[in-house]
Enzyme design. Sequence first.
Site, PDB file in Angstrom:
ATOM      1  CE  LYS A   1      -3.770  -2.477   2.246  1.00  0.00           C
ATOM      2  NZ  LYS A   1      -4.517  -2.836   3.453  1.00  0.00           N
TER       3      LYS A   1
ATOM      4  CG  ASP B   1      -9.471  -0.359   4.909  1.00  0.00           C
ATOM      5  OD1 ASP B   1      -9.451  -0.793   3.743  1.00  0.00           O
ATOM      6  OD2 ASP B   1      -8.669  -0.700   5.786  1.00  0.00           O
TER       7      ASP B   1
ATOM      8  CD  GLN C   1      -3.447  -4.538   6.536  1.00  0.00           C
ATOM      9  OE1 GLN C   1      -3.603  -3.495   5.905  1.00  0.00           O
ATOM     10  NE2 GLN C   1      -3.788  -5.710   6.041  1.00  0.00           N
TER      11      GLN C   1
HETATM   12  N1  GUN Z   1      -6.884  -7.149   6.261  1.00  0.00           N
HETATM   13  C1  GUN Z   1      -7.216  -7.923   5.200  1.00  0.00           C
HETATM   14  N2  GUN Z   1      -7.717  -7.167   4.214  1.00  0.00           N
HETATM   15  C2  GUN Z   1      -7.720  -5.895   4.664  1.00  0.00           C
HETATM   16  C3  GUN Z   1      -8.119  -4.662   4.097  1.00  0.00           C
HETATM   17  O1  GUN Z   1      -8.619  -4.556   2.974  1.00  0.00           O
HETATM   18  N3  GUN Z   1      -7.937  -3.568   4.869  1.00  0.00           N
HETATM   19  C4  GUN Z   1      -7.418  -3.655   6.123  1.00  0.00           C
HETATM   20  N4  GUN Z   1      -7.312  -2.532   6.823  1.00  0.00           N
HETATM   21  N5  GUN Z   1      -7.050  -4.762   6.676  1.00  0.00           N
HETATM   22  C5  GUN Z   1      -7.190  -5.888   5.946  1.00  0.00           C
END
Ligand code: GUN
Length: 281
Positions: free
Chosen positions: A51, A118, A95
């Site tokens: 990211k 998100d 995350q």
């Molecule tokens: N953990 C697994 N997929 C994601 C996601 O799309 N965003 C976040 N923040 N955590 C995750």
Amino acid sequence: MTLIDGKKLSKKIEDSIALEVDNLKPKGVVPGLAVIIVGDDPASHTYVSMKEKSCKRVGYYSIVHKMPDTITQNEIIETIEMMNNNPRIDGILVQLPLPEHIDTTKILEVIDPKKDVDGFHPYNMGRVVENLEAYAPCTPAGVIEMFKEYNISLEGKDVCVVGASNIVGKPMAALLLNENATVTITHIYTKDLSSHTKKADIIIVGVGVPNLIKEDMVKDGAIVIDIGINRLESGKLVGDVDFENVSKKSSYITPVPGGVGPMTIAMLLQNTLTAAKSRES
Ligand code: GUN
């Protein structure tokens, strides 16, 4: 069989975002993303560094708060509040998963819904369900983008979503419903998974079980979207679909890697750009 190329589509989206970032610069706006990661789960660290790299590629300002898993809930909340109040930050992402001693719902609810790129805050989740303007969770939003790119209409289609998580299955079902699909959600308590998948025009699976979807569970010509990412002991990355055999029966299929994964990041960048643009007004 047509391979749905998420890598190519995500690159196209990133390129158009990079252009928009250039156009925002003279207005003094640089989209900013803050990422919080707790603990040392290697997969989570890989996702976060991907990211971060994508943010750099499109010209965003990005910061990553790396926290040890001994951190308290209050310390995480304080960091989120700081980001909520930081005018250079348009998007905040925590995350997941978080360590067990942290209440994930409480953490997600502290994020300012306007910075919830998100789309995990109940405010945005509720608005997605009501088909209102909102930040939609990135993975299901990325899947919808793939259907649009490949001119696959969802109206009236029988779609079987395998997995009912808050971050994938449930919002995926809501977005499909918003496109007028007929949606079945299956999960670990479903009695006979293949009785549902066999009937589906489109199967979307994201549960983290390699080879869960086999060729005898898929009807001829079905569209198969694989959200799973599993690392086998050999180190190989695979999805939840037995790609080799299922691809022979399907009309469209996503590969792993290079399918849905890159789209998740593209949608995160897209949501962050939307947040930065709303900063102007
Ligand atoms: N953990 C697994 N997929 C994601 C996601 O799309 N965003 C976040 N923040 N955590 C995750």
